[in-house]
Structures are given as structure tokens and as C-alpha cells.
Scaffold this motif. Structure first.
Motif, PDB file in Angstrom:
ATOM      1  N   ALA A  54      13.458  27.298  30.908  1.00  0.00           N
ATOM      2  CA  ALA A  54      14.888  27.114  30.562  1.00  0.00           C
ATOM      3  C   ALA A  54      15.663  28.413  30.083  1.00  0.00           C
ATOM      4  CB  ALA A  54      14.987  26.081  29.380  1.00  0.00           C
ATOM      5  N   LEU A  55      15.088  29.093  29.536  1.00  0.00           N
ATOM      6  CA  LEU A  55      15.487  30.642  29.532  1.00  0.00           C
ATOM      7  C   LEU A  55      15.447  31.296  30.748  1.00  0.00           C
ATOM      8  CD1 LEU A  55      13.667  31.624  26.194  1.00  0.00           C
ATOM      9  CD2 LEU A  55      16.089  30.723  26.330  1.00  0.00           C
ATOM     10  N   ALA A  56      14.912  31.115  31.563  1.00  0.00           N
ATOM     11  CA  ALA A  56      14.819  31.944  32.624  1.00  0.00           C
ATOM     12  C   ALA A  56      16.111  31.511  33.663  1.00  0.00           C
ATOM     13  CB  ALA A  56      13.990  31.858  33.594  1.00  0.00           C
ATOM     14  N   LEU A  57      16.247  30.135  33.708  1.00  0.00           N
ATOM     15  CA  LEU A  57      17.498  29.665  34.144  1.00  0.00           C
ATOM     16  C   LEU A  57      18.836  29.768  33.446  1.00  0.00           C
ATOM     17  CD1 LEU A  57      16.299  25.931  35.128  1.00  0.00           C
ATOM     18  CD2 LEU A  57      17.041  27.567  36.629  1.00  0.00           C
ATOM     19  N   ALA A  58      18.956  30.181  32.234  1.00  0.00           N
ATOM     20  CA  ALA A  58      20.096  30.762  31.465  1.00  0.00           C
ATOM     21  C   ALA A  58      20.086  32.070  31.957  1.00  0.00           C
ATOM     22  CB  ALA A  58      19.758  30.727  29.675  1.00  0.00           C
ATOM     23  N   VAL A  59      19.124  32.794  32.095  1.00  0.00           N
ATOM     24  CA  VAL A  59      19.369  34.353  32.497  1.00  0.00           C
ATOM     25  C   VAL A  59      20.163  34.473  33.867  1.00  0.00           C
ATOM     26  CG1 VAL A  59      18.056  36.312  33.311  1.00  0.00           C
ATOM     27  CG2 VAL A  59      17.678  35.200  31.228  1.00  0.00           C
ATOM     28  N   TRP A  60      19.726  33.433  34.924  1.00  0.00           N
ATOM     29  CA  TRP A  60      19.985  33.374  36.203  1.00  0.00           C
ATOM     30  C   TRP A  60      21.507  32.896  36.244  1.00  0.00           C
ATOM     31  CZ3 TRP A  60      21.511  28.927  39.190  1.00  0.00           C
ATOM     32  CH2 TRP A  60      21.959  29.169  40.500  1.00  0.00           C
ATOM     33  N   SER A  61      21.889  31.880  35.231  1.00  0.00           N
ATOM     34  CA  SER A  61      23.159  31.454  35.239  1.00  0.00           C
ATOM     35  C   SER A  61      24.167  32.539  34.684  1.00  0.00           C
ATOM     36  CB  SER A  61      23.381  30.355  34.226  1.00  0.00           C
ATOM     37  OG  SER A  61      22.688  29.002  34.751  1.00  0.00           O
TER      38      SER A  61
END
Length: 65
Positions: A54-61
Motif C-alpha cells: 500500500a505504501l508503494a502504491l502511495a508513492v507511485w500515485s
């Protein structure tokens, strides 16, 4: 115009990931079950991986802004 949804999604993913990691760490520190009916190590590992994802998706977003 497209940065608004990216910021919203990134914020949601960041909050969820951080909360999941804090909750999992607290449960493991108190030796409480992370998930009922599942082995402690497997549940903690899966929850940690989900929080990191989820944190990786946040960074990607946030890079899409």
C-alpha cells in the motif's frame, strides 16, 4: 485536472499502509494474534507485505501528480 484523484488515492494508500504497519507492529509487540485462526508468523508477514504494498502504491500515485 488529473492530479486531484492521484493525490486522493495516494493519501488513502499512504494512510492505510501506515495504519496497517503500525497495527501489525503493535499486535506483534504485545504477542496478540494478528489474525484469528492463522499462524502468527504467516499473518504478520502477510500483513506487513500488504502494508508495504500500500505504501508503494502511495508513492507511485504521488509520482503521477
Amino acid at each position: 485536472m488529473e492530479s486531484g484523484p492521484a493525490i486522493f488515492a495516494g493519501t488513502v494508500f499512504a494512510l492505510f499502509g501506515a495504519a496497517l504497519l503500525v497495527w501489525t507492529g503493535t499486535r506483534v509487540a504485545h504477542r496478540a494474534p494478528v489474525a484469528h485462526g492463522v499462524h502468527q508468523t504467516a499473518a504478520a508477514t502477510l500483513a506487513t507485505l500488504a502494508g508495504c504494498a500500500a505504501l508503494a502504491l502511495a508513492v507511485w500515485s504521488f509520482t503521477r501528480v
